[in-house]
Design an enzyme around this catalytic site. Structure first.
Site, mmCIF file in Angstrom:
data_model
loop_
_atom_site.group_PDB
_atom_site.id
_atom_site.type_symbol
_atom_site.label_atom_id
_atom_site.label_comp_id
_atom_site.label_asym_id
_atom_site.label_seq_id
_atom_site.Cartn_x
_atom_site.Cartn_y
_atom_site.Cartn_z
ATOM 1 N N ALA A 55 -3.691 3.140 -3.146
ATOM 2 C CA ALA A 55 -2.776 2.991 -4.276
ATOM 3 C C ALA A 55 -1.811 1.859 -3.948
ATOM 4 C CB ALA A 55 -2.005 4.292 -4.505
ATOM 5 N N THR A 89 1.418 5.417 -6.809
ATOM 6 C CA THR A 89 1.853 5.988 -5.534
ATOM 7 C C THR A 89 0.766 6.635 -4.690
ATOM 8 O OG1 THR A 89 2.496 7.999 -6.702
ATOM 9 C CG2 THR A 89 4.216 6.360 -6.320
ATOM 10 N N PRO A 129 0.825 -1.212 0.000
ATOM 11 C CA PRO A 129 0.000 0.000 0.000
ATOM 12 C C PRO A 129 0.857 1.258 0.000
ATOM 13 C CG PRO A 129 0.097 -0.899 2.207
ATOM 14 C CD PRO A 129 0.829 -1.864 1.313
ATOM 15 N N ASP A 130 0.310 2.310 -0.598
ATOM 16 C CA ASP A 130 0.982 3.611 -0.582
ATOM 17 C C ASP A 130 -0.086 4.650 -0.239
ATOM 18 O OD1 ASP A 130 2.977 5.507 -0.725
ATOM 19 O OD2 ASP A 130 3.660 4.954 -2.715
ATOM 20 N N GLY A 131 -0.261 5.697 -1.047
ATOM 21 C CA GLY A 131 -1.222 6.750 -0.734
ATOM 22 C C GLY A 131 -2.659 6.254 -0.714
#
Length: 109
Positions: free
Chosen positions: A27, A56, A13-15
């Site tokens: 994201a 991202t 996971p990111d943003g």
């Protein structure tokens, strides 16, 4: 509290952002997608695949917050990888999701 366990192909996971229905959009960096999760059930309820793997962040925007904007990364990729991933580093606009976002909160300094 563990909310959701990512599938192997979703990677990391990111943003993230929240939509007007209270669902979480994540994201997935190196997963080439944004996923929508129901935080009450812990289930993935929607997947949007993108044409590059290094996704991202995501946020809603547009006049009525019905558009999603998704960023991707290209830093650290060598020339060979960039040739295979020509969309790396681009920003994508996604429409037709059937859901809207919410305005961001502003805080006074």
């Amino acid at each position: 509290k563990l909310l959701y366990h990512l599938e192997k192909e979703e990677q990391m996971p990111d943003g993230m952002c929240i939509d007007a229905e209270g669902k979480l959009w994540v994201a997935c960096i190196d997963g080439g997608r944004v996923i929508r999760i129901d935080p009450e059930t812990g289930k993935r309820i929607q997947t949007v695949r993108l044409p590059t793997p290094r996704i991202t962040s995501c946020c809603f925007g547009g006049k009525d917050y019905s558009e999603m904007y998704v960023t991707s990364a290209y830093d650290g990729l060598d020339k060979t990888t960039l040739a295979r991933e020509p969309h790396a580093g681009e920003i994508f606009k996604i429409t037709g999701l059937g859901v809207k976002g919410i305005p961001q909160n502003f805080y006074a300094a």
